[in-house]
Every structure is written in structure tokens, then in C-alpha cells.
Design an enzyme around this catalytic site. Structure first.
Site, PDB file in Angstrom:
ATOM      1  N   SER A 186       0.789  -1.229   0.000  1.00 38.08           N
ATOM      2  CA  SER A 186       0.000   0.000   0.000  1.00 38.08           C
ATOM      3  C   SER A 186       0.822   1.280   0.000  1.00 38.08           C
ATOM      4  O   SER A 186       0.314   2.335  -0.359  1.00 38.08           O
ATOM      5  CB  SER A 186      -0.947   0.002   1.192  1.00 38.08           C
ATOM      6  OG  SER A 186      -0.215  -0.122   2.391  1.00 38.08           O
ATOM      7  N   HIS A 214      -5.390  -4.092  -1.581  1.00 39.81           N
ATOM      8  CA  HIS A 214      -5.187  -3.060  -2.603  1.00 39.81           C
ATOM      9  C   HIS A 214      -5.126  -3.629  -4.027  1.00 39.81           C
ATOM     10  O   HIS A 214      -4.895  -2.872  -4.974  1.00 39.81           O
ATOM     11  CB  HIS A 214      -3.913  -2.253  -2.310  1.00 39.81           C
ATOM     12  CG  HIS A 214      -4.100  -1.250  -1.215  1.00 39.81           C
ATOM     13  ND1 HIS A 214      -4.650   0.000  -1.431  1.00 39.81           N
ATOM     14  CD2 HIS A 214      -3.843  -1.315   0.113  1.00 39.81           C
ATOM     15  CE1 HIS A 214      -4.707   0.661  -0.290  1.00 39.81           C
ATOM     16  NE2 HIS A 214      -4.221  -0.113   0.669  1.00 39.81           N
ATOM     17  N   LYS A 244     -12.290  -1.124   0.126  1.00 40.40           N
ATOM     18  CA  LYS A 244     -11.476  -0.259  -0.737  1.00 40.40           C
ATOM     19  C   LYS A 244     -12.139  -0.174  -2.119  1.00 40.40           C
ATOM     20  O   LYS A 244     -13.135   0.518  -2.256  1.00 40.40           O
ATOM     21  CB  LYS A 244     -10.037  -0.749  -0.738  1.00 40.40           C
ATOM     22  CG  LYS A 244      -9.428  -0.452   0.645  1.00 40.40           C
ATOM     23  CD  LYS A 244      -8.016  -0.868   0.850  1.00 40.40           C
ATOM     24  CE  LYS A 244      -7.575  -0.405   2.246  1.00 40.40           C
ATOM     25  NZ  LYS A 244      -6.781  -1.373   2.953  1.00 40.40           N
TER      26      LYS A 244
HETATM   27  C1  LIG Z   1      -6.737  -1.730   4.406  1.00 42.08           C
HETATM   28  C2  LIG Z   1      -6.059  -3.014   4.585  1.00 42.08           C
HETATM   29  C3  LIG Z   1      -6.572  -3.978   5.469  1.00 42.08           C
HETATM   30  C4  LIG Z   1      -7.735  -3.695   6.366  1.00 42.08           C
HETATM   31  O1  LIG Z   1      -8.944  -3.698   5.675  1.00 42.08           O
HETATM   32  P1  LIG Z   1     -10.244  -3.027   6.312  1.00 42.08           P
HETATM   33  O2  LIG Z   1     -11.358  -3.666   5.577  1.00 42.08           O
HETATM   34  O3  LIG Z   1     -10.136  -1.564   6.098  1.00 42.08           O
HETATM   35  O4  LIG Z   1     -10.245  -3.392   7.764  1.00 42.08           O
HETATM   36  C5  LIG Z   1      -5.930  -5.197   5.538  1.00 42.08           C
HETATM   37  N1  LIG Z   1      -4.842  -5.460   4.791  1.00 42.08           N
HETATM   38  C6  LIG Z   1      -4.320  -4.558   3.949  1.00 42.08           C
HETATM   39  C7  LIG Z   1      -3.114  -4.902   3.135  1.00 42.08           C
HETATM   40  C8  LIG Z   1      -4.902  -3.303   3.826  1.00 42.08           C
HETATM   41  O5  LIG Z   1      -4.372  -2.398   2.989  1.00 42.08           O
END
Ligand SMILES: *Cc1c(COP(=O)(O)O)cnc(C)c1O
Length: 396
Positions: A186, A214, A244
Site C-alpha cells: 500500500s 489493494h 477499498k
Molecule cells: C486496508 C487493509 C486492510 C484492512 O482492511 P479493512 O477492511 O479496512 O479493515 C488489511 N490489509 C491490507 C493490506 C490493507 O491495505
């Protein structure tokens, strides 16, 4: 009443946080989190959200959420195993499995608690987990919770992975060994080498776990990084988030029928935390359908991302090693990155600084997340601001 020990703890630590420049003030968005946002009455072009496809405010998702609320109510009523599994939850899981090319899937309330639950349901004391050093915090916490031995692997270094896999396997000390990685990282936007990972995993009999938070909705025509490499048959856990690109909230694991059956009987957030709201489940399901039936959303995301990245580079910025829409503008100095972000926001671009300890010292950056909902006009306006502010601060 606040206990003295708590008051002292908070006072001292808040000051320390502030002194280190790590205190984060949280901006409040007035209204929806779209490609443009309002903060303190000012309209800003938003490059800080993970809303890759613009689905967070998509009319069809909103409609699906409202209709589900009318049919099912606003709350699921219980944890999944007791009385909180609605047919809409199963429909969502079946859709995720179909999209990911697996036998089945399990939905959680968030990506974070999915990692907390799924890793520790399978990995135990006496096992070992090889983990990329830049993995997300929820992976790190999930690994710790499992009680397994955690072995850090150098970022995306396949020789290091192979050497450690060999050493751990040959030691004979562990019952099972997992390799866990982000699908798309990310902070830099680089992509895990799924094909090489699979061949190392086969050689050393590693369990494979890809967190594609992502990558989902971005890579592999939306189906994710594993699909991008055509490796659906070879990765044990395809984990992802519904928050996301999908645009709603929730997390999931897609995998074999047996794995999903096990997670549904063992993953603690599934067993002890109330299930996703029916509205969120329905909106997430609609989101996947939209993506499947309309490839132009993902295409638009890449078109915008390539345009924005190319122009930033042409202006003279270092955008690092990103292979995805995640677009860091590498500044280096932490304080300068903070100043730069403030100046951008002042000028109308909402893009946040990412500094140590989230990224290594001396690689402070502004992270931009161009998405499918940005218009060319918005991007051009933002680029003009980037050019002006960058010159003023002597960055370009
Ligand atoms: C954002 C993210 C999460 C967490 O996801 P949420 O649904 O926002 O709790 C887990 N792993 C990675 C790699 C992320 O970027």
C-alpha cells in the site's frame, strides 16, 4: 473520574507523540467521500481515499443498500453462527468465490478482523510464518495472535524467501509453515511476485496467504492479484477487503470448501462479533456484479492512474516503483513531506504525507490515490497545483 495512573499515562505519552511529530490531527469530511470533498467549508480534490472505482458513492450500490435495509432491517441481529447468517450473507460469499475462482468464501466485518481471525484459526504454536517485512499491520497483529514463530522476509526478496523456507523446513522444528504477503503493497504500489511465490511454496510445501486489499478491484480485471497471475488454484488464502475498491465495508477469505468450513467454525471474529449489516452485504454484492458486468470501471481507473502518474513524472517528481494506481511522490525528508502536504491542501489538493515509521526513515512521501471517478479536469487542476507548490518549495 479518570484514575491518576491513566491521567499520567495519557499526559506523558501524548506529549511524547507530539514531540516526535507523530501526533495526527484527524480532518472531518463534510458530506460524502467522493473524488472531491469538503473540509472546513473548502472543496478539495481528493487523492487520499482507497475508493478506487468511485463505488463508495455509486447510485446502484446506494439503491442496493437501501433495498436491503427495507427487506432485512439495519442490523443482522446476532453473530453468524447463532442467528446472524442471512441469505444475503451467503449470496455475497458465493459471489466472492465465483469472482475469485475458488470453491467457497467467508465474509468478515472488516479486513482487519479477517486477518486477525483467519491467520490464527490455522496457524498455531509450533508452526512458523514467513512474513514480508512490509506487510500490513493487520497481518502483523494476526500473526502475533496466532502464537506461531514469525520470521521476517526481506521485502519482495525471493532469494531470501527461498533461503528461509529451506532453513525452516530442514530444521524439522515446525508442524506447518506459511508464507504471507500483501498482494499490492500500500505504501509503494509494488505487486507481489505471485508466480515465483507459488513455485517456492510448492518446493517447500508452504501454505500461501495473499492479502489483496489493494489488488482487489484493481488487478486482474478487478478479480485481484492472484487472478492477474492466473494462480487461483495455487494460493490457499485469497484474502481481501470490501472497503477499498469494493466501496463498502467488510473482509473475506476465498479458498477451498474445507478451509472455509474450518474458518467458519474457528475464526473468532466470525464466532463472537455480529455479522456485516444486510445493507453492507447487499451493496458489496452489487459492487462485484457491477465490476463483472462493466469492465470499463477498472479500465477507467488504470487510464486515470496512468495519466496522473505520467504527468507527475513529467513535471519532475520521483514516483518510486509503483506498478499500480498507488502513486507516491517521494520527498525524502519527513518535515518537508509534512510541509508539502499542508501546502497542497492549502492550494486545493487533498493528499496526505506518509512518513516514518509507516515507511523507512528518509523516504517521506505524499501518497496519491487517483481513482476512476476523477475527471480529467480535476486531475489537470491537481497537476497544476503540484507544479506550482513543488517549485515554491524547491522540490522540483
Ligand atoms: C486496508 C487493509 C486492510 C484492512 O482492511 P479493512 O477492511 O479496512 O479493515 C488489511 N490489509 C491490507 C493490506 C490493507 O491495505
Amino acid at each position: 473520574m479518570v484514575a491518576d495512573s491513566l491521567a499520567r499515562f495519557l499526559e506523558e505519552n501524548l506529549i511524547a507523540l507530539n514531540d516526535k511529530g507523530l501526533f495526527n490531527t484527524i480532518d472531518v469530511i463534510e458530506g460524502a467521500n467522493g473524488p472531491e470533498i469538503m473540509i472546513e467549508g473548502r472543496k478539495l480534490i481528493n487523492f487520499a481515499s482507497n475508493n478506487y472505482l468511485g463505488f463508495a458513492t455509486h447510485p446502484e450500490l446506494i439503491k442496493a443498500e437501501i433495498e436491503a435495509a427495507e427487506t432485512y432491517g439495519v442490523g443482522a441481529g446476532a453473530v453468524r453462527t447463532i442467528n446472524g447468517t442471512l441469505d444475503i450473507h451467503r449470496a455475497l460469499e458465493q459471489k466472492i468465490a465465483e469472482f475469485k475462482g475458488t470453491e467457497d468464501a467467508i465474509a468478515f466485518q472488516s479486513g482487519f478482523n479477517c486477518n486477525m481471525g483467519a491467520i490464527s484459526a490455522v496457524m498455531k504454536k509450533g508452526d512458523a510464518i514467513l512474513s514480508d517485512e512490509l506487510n500490513h499491520a493487520s497481518i502483523i497483529d494476526g500473526c502475533r495472535l496466532s502464537g506461531a514463530k514469525i520470521i521476517r522476509v526481506k521485502h519482495q526478496d525471493m532469494a531470501d524467501l527461498e533461503a528461509k523456507a529451506k532453513e525452516v523446513t530442514e530444521s524439522g522444528e515446525y508442524n506447518k509453515v506459511m508464507y504471507i504477503t500483501d498482494g499490492v503493497f500500500s505504501m509503494d504500489g509494488d505487486v507481489a511476485k505471485i508466480d515465483e511465490i507459488v513455485s517456492i511454496a510448492k518446493k517447500y510445501n508452504l501454505i500461501t496467504y495473499v492479502d489483496d486489499a489493494h489488488g482487489s478491484g484493481v488487478m486482474g480485471a478487478g478479480a485481484g492479484t492472484v487472478k492477474h497471475f492466473h494462480m487461483q488454484e495455487h494460493i490457499d488464502f485469497q484474502m481481501g477487503t470490501l472497503s477499498k475498491a469494493i466501496g463498502v465495508v467488510g473482509g473475506y477469505v476465498a479458498g477451498s470448501k474445507q478451509l472455509i468450513t474450518w474458518l467458519k467454525s474457528q475464526a473468532r471474529p466470525f464466532l463472537f462479533s455480529t455479522s456485516l449489516t444486510p445493507g453492507a452485504a447487499a451493496a458489496a454484492l452489487k459492487s462485484i456484479e457491477l465490476m463483472q458486468n462493466n469492465p470499463e470501471y477498472v479500465e477507467k481507473l488504470w487510464e486515470n492512474a496512468n495519466y496522473f502518474k505520467g504527468k507527475l513524472q513529467a513535471i519532475g517528481y520521483d514516483i518510486g516503483v509503483s506498478e499500480t494506481p498507488i502513486t507516491p511522490v517521494i520527498i525524502g525528508d519527513e518535515a518537508l513531506a509534512q510541509t508539502f502536504s499542508k501546502a497542497l491542501i492549502e492550494a486545493g489538493v487533498y493528499a496526505k504525507p506518509i512518513v516514518y515509521p509507516t515507511v523507512p526513515l528518509g523516504t517521506g512521501r505524499i501518497r496519491n490515490m487517483p481513482n476512476a471517478a476523477h475527471t480529467k479536469e480535476m486531475m489537470d487542476h491537481a497537476l497544476a497545483i503540484y507544479a506550482k507548490v513543488g517549485k515554491e518549495l524547491g522540490i522540483i
